[in-house]
Design a protein around this motif. Structure first.
Motif, PDB file in Angstrom:
ATOM      1  N   LYS A 283       0.841  -1.188   0.000  1.00 44.57           N
ATOM      2  CA  LYS A 283       0.000   0.000   0.000  1.00 44.57           C
ATOM      3  C   LYS A 283       0.878   1.240   0.000  1.00 44.57           C
ATOM      4  O   LYS A 283       1.964   1.237   0.586  1.00 44.57           O
ATOM      5  CB  LYS A 283      -0.885   0.040   1.241  1.00 44.57           C
ATOM      6  N   MET A 284       0.405   2.253  -0.649  1.00 44.53           N
ATOM      7  CA  MET A 284       1.041   3.561  -0.570  1.00 44.53           C
ATOM      8  C   MET A 284       0.228   4.405   0.401  1.00 44.53           C
ATOM      9  O   MET A 284      -1.001   4.262   0.486  1.00 44.53           O
ATOM     10  CB  MET A 284       1.059   4.230  -1.944  1.00 44.53           C
TER      11      MET A 284
ATOM     12  N   GLU B  69     -10.010   4.283  -1.854  1.00 46.75           N
ATOM     13  CA  GLU B  69      -8.759   4.138  -2.603  1.00 46.75           C
ATOM     14  C   GLU B  69      -9.015   3.537  -3.982  1.00 46.75           C
ATOM     15  O   GLU B  69     -10.130   3.146  -4.307  1.00 46.75           O
ATOM     16  CB  GLU B  69      -7.786   3.235  -1.821  1.00 46.75           C
TER      17      GLU B  69
ATOM     18  N   GLU C 298     -10.980   4.490   4.423  1.00 46.01           N
ATOM     19  CA  GLU C 298     -10.711   5.523   3.418  1.00 46.01           C
ATOM     20  C   GLU C 298     -10.860   4.954   2.008  1.00 46.01           C
ATOM     21  O   GLU C 298     -10.611   3.766   1.785  1.00 46.01           O
ATOM     22  CB  GLU C 298      -9.308   6.112   3.635  1.00 46.01           C
TER      23      GLU C 298
ATOM     24  N   ILE D 234      -7.616   1.508   8.129  1.00 43.57           N
ATOM     25  CA  ILE D 234      -6.360   1.791   8.825  1.00 43.57           C
ATOM     26  C   ILE D 234      -6.661   1.835  10.314  1.00 43.57           C
ATOM     27  O   ILE D 234      -7.749   2.255  10.725  1.00 43.57           O
ATOM     28  CB  ILE D 234      -5.729   3.122   8.347  1.00 43.57           C
TER      29      ILE D 234
ATOM     30  N   GLY E 189      -3.410   4.674  -2.200  1.00 44.12           N
ATOM     31  CA  GLY E 189      -3.505   5.701  -1.149  1.00 44.12           C
ATOM     32  C   GLY E 189      -4.868   6.367  -1.216  1.00 44.12           C
ATOM     33  O   GLY E 189      -5.522   6.388  -2.261  1.00 44.12           O
ATOM     34  N   ALA E 190      -5.286   6.923  -0.090  1.00 45.14           N
ATOM     35  CA  ALA E 190      -6.635   7.473  -0.009  1.00 45.14           C
ATOM     36  C   ALA E 190      -6.761   8.798  -0.753  1.00 45.14           C
ATOM     37  O   ALA E 190      -5.842   9.609  -0.753  1.00 45.14           O
ATOM     38  CB  ALA E 190      -7.021   7.668   1.447  1.00 45.14           C
TER      39      ALA E 190
ATOM     40  N   GLU F  86      -9.745   0.980   2.265  1.00 45.13           N
ATOM     41  CA  GLU F  86      -8.713   0.526   3.199  1.00 45.13           C
ATOM     42  C   GLU F  86      -9.124   0.849   4.636  1.00 45.13           C
ATOM     43  O   GLU F  86      -9.539   1.970   4.931  1.00 45.13           O
ATOM     44  CB  GLU F  86      -7.349   1.168   2.930  1.00 45.13           C
TER      45      GLU F  86
HETATM   46 MG    MG Z   1      -4.629   4.088   2.806  1.00 43.10          MG
END
Ligand code: MG
Ligand code: OOG
Length: 264
Positions: free
Chosen positions: A67-68, A114, A112, A146, A235-236, A144
């Motif tokens: 994941k970024m 993505e 979030e 987190i 990434g979000a 995602e």
């Molecule tokens: Mg994320």
């Protein structure tokens, strides 16, 4: 610092990895590492991350991708950091599309919106956007989860990297053609049918493909290859939103469709 257990030359990577790993397994928050007397450099934080993921793999988890993180301004501003991060994803983090995840497994989870990539060719190092695009089998809308293992979801860049970038769960919608133009897609995340975050895929580095190029670069810098079959989370695109027990979360992404799950 009064209780400095280690200076930078004597940092015990295994010991710190065990701290963050156990916090994740037990779903119990810990203090930030610097407050525990572990002032890590960013390079040491990645060593801790690698060791904590090694602990997961030793328990039988399989790495499925990376994941970024902090690839959008919205996320950097929300968390008060100013650099991109990355970390491995494992199969234990995967939630079946439309499936359920258990509230008890988390400390203070957030979710979030993505975009995910599925590689058909290995990627590593400095690659052009054209090469990156030719390496992808499919793209999908993704959510995602987190869950920082630190008190109050507060951390420095080094803390969050050591904590495997708060990685905790993810779900993927149906894979779509890699030819889909994903540069500027409307993304709406709903909780029980009510929109809680609205954004655009353009928030991800101006275009999510750049995040995949960055993933290849950081993998290369770490001496690693992202193999064919890897999933990469870009990434979000918006800030993350706090989950709650019982909530149904759905992302609707223009052109790509939906990804959803329910918290039990
Ligand atoms: Mg994320
Ligand atoms: C770190 C993870 C950041 C993203 O998509 O930007 C991330 C965090 O916010 O706890 O996953």
């Amino acid at each position: 610092m009064s209780n400095n257990k280690s200076n930078n030359s004597t940092i015990n990577i295994k010991e710190i990895a065990q701290l963050v790993d156990e916090a994740a397994v037990n779903a119990t928050a810990i203090s930030q590492l610097s407050a525990q007397g572990y002032p890590l450099t960013l390079a040491q934080a990645y060593q801790v991350q690698e060791q904590s993921v090694a602990n997961r793999l030793a328990r039988g988890e399989q790495q499925v991708g990376i994941k970024m993180g902090f690839t959008s301004r919205a996320k950097m501003i929300q968390m008060g950091v100013d650099d991109m991060i990355w970390g491995p994803l494992t199969d234990a983090m995967f939630i079946e599309e439309g499936g359920e995840t258990n509230w008890q497994e988390y400390v203070h989870p957030r979710v979030e919106p993505e975009i995910a990539f599925l590689l058909k060719k290995p990627l590593s190092g400095n690659v052009t956007l054209a090469e990156v695009m030719a390496s992808v089998e499919a793209v999908a809308p993704a959510l995602e989860i987190i869950d920082s293992r630190y008190d109050n979801f507060k951390f420095s860049l080094e803390d969050v990297v050591a904590d495997n970038c708060s990685s905790s769960g993810f779900t993927l919608g149906a894979w779509q053609s890699a030819q889909t133009d994903i540069a500027n897609l409307g993304m709406v995340m709903e909780f029980d049918g009510e929109a809680v975050e609205i954004g655009s895929s353009a928030a991800i580095l101006g275009n999510p493909w750049r995040s995949l190029a960055a993933a290849a670069r950081v993998a290369g810098e770490a001496g690693k290859i992202l193999p064919a079959g890897s999933i990469v989370l870009a990434g979000a695109s918006t800030a993350a939103y706090a989950l709650k027990p019982g909530v149904h979360v759905r992302l609707t992404c223009e052109k790509l469709g939906i990804a959803e799950f329910t918290v039990k």
